[in-house]
Design a protein around this motif. Structure first.
Motif, PDB file in Angstrom:
ATOM      1  N   UNK A  67      -0.796   1.483  -7.006  1.00 22.99           N
ATOM      2  CA  UNK A  67      -1.318   1.549  -5.642  1.00 22.99           C
ATOM      3  C   UNK A  67      -0.187   1.358  -4.637  1.00 22.99           C
ATOM      4  N   UNK A  68      -0.326   2.007  -3.490  1.00 15.30           N
ATOM      5  CA  UNK A  68       0.753   2.048  -2.506  1.00 15.30           C
ATOM      6  C   UNK A  68       0.563   0.987  -1.423  1.00 15.30           C
ATOM      7  N   UNK A  77       3.332  -2.059  11.039  1.00 17.71           N
ATOM      8  CA  UNK A  77       2.479  -2.987  10.303  1.00 17.71           C
ATOM      9  C   UNK A  77       2.363  -2.531   8.855  1.00 17.71           C
ATOM     10  N   UNK A  78       1.817  -3.383   8.034  1.00 16.04           N
ATOM     11  CA  UNK A  78       1.642  -3.114   6.614  1.00 16.04           C
ATOM     12  C   UNK A  78       0.371  -2.308   6.393  1.00 16.04           C
ATOM     13  N   UNK A  79       0.485  -1.238   5.613  1.00 19.34           N
ATOM     14  CA  UNK A  79      -0.663  -0.418   5.239  1.00 19.34           C
ATOM     15  C   UNK A  79      -0.894  -0.568   3.740  1.00 19.34           C
ATOM     16  N   UNK A  80      -2.139  -0.731   3.346  1.00 11.55           N
ATOM     17  CA  UNK A  80      -2.503  -0.841   1.936  1.00 11.55           C
ATOM     18  C   UNK A  80      -3.474   0.268   1.560  1.00 11.55           C
ATOM     19  N   UNK A  81      -3.380   0.684   0.329  1.00 12.26           N
ATOM     20  CA  UNK A  81      -4.306   1.704  -0.182  1.00 12.26           C
ATOM     21  C   UNK A  81      -5.683   1.076  -0.316  1.00 12.26           C
ATOM     22  N   UNK A  82      -6.674   1.688   0.338  1.00 16.98           N
ATOM     23  CA  UNK A  82      -8.020   1.139   0.290  1.00 16.98           C
ATOM     24  C   UNK A  82      -8.886   1.774  -0.767  1.00 16.98           C
ATOM     25  N   UNK A  83      -8.912   3.125  -0.811  1.00 19.09           N
ATOM     26  CA  UNK A  83      -9.725   3.776  -1.825  1.00 19.09           C
ATOM     27  C   UNK A  83      -9.251   5.192  -2.085  1.00 19.09           C
ATOM     28  N   UNK A  84      -9.648   5.697  -3.216  1.00 18.92           N
ATOM     29  CA  UNK A  84      -9.334   7.069  -3.606  1.00 18.92           C
ATOM     30  C   UNK A  84     -10.367   7.985  -2.976  1.00 18.92           C
TER      31      UNK A  84
END
Length: 64
Positions: free
Chosen positions: A39-40, A53-60
């Motif tokens: 995950x990214x 800011x920090x971005x996180x992978x939430x869903x496919x």
């Protein structure tokens, strides 16, 4: 329907589209990544707060 149509497997793509979400403001955008990759998490400019800011992978979302 022919027998050969039944025997072929459906080919999976190597890339998938994922939804990235800002940890700070909730701003979202789509990004492509390899299917087998982890995950990214990345740092990117957030237009809502006008800072990085920090971005996180939430869903496919889907295959590409």
């Amino acid at each position: 329907m022919r027998l050969t149509d039944v025997l072929f497997k459906k080919v999976k793509s190597k890339r998938i589209m994922v939804l990235m979400e800002s940890v700070v403001s909730g701003h979202q955008f789509n990004l492509f990544r390899e299917r087998l990759a982890d995950k990214i998490e990345l740092i990117r400019f957030d237009p809502y707060i006008q800072k990085e800011s920090l971005y996180r992978e939430r869903k496919r979302i889907r295959s590409a």
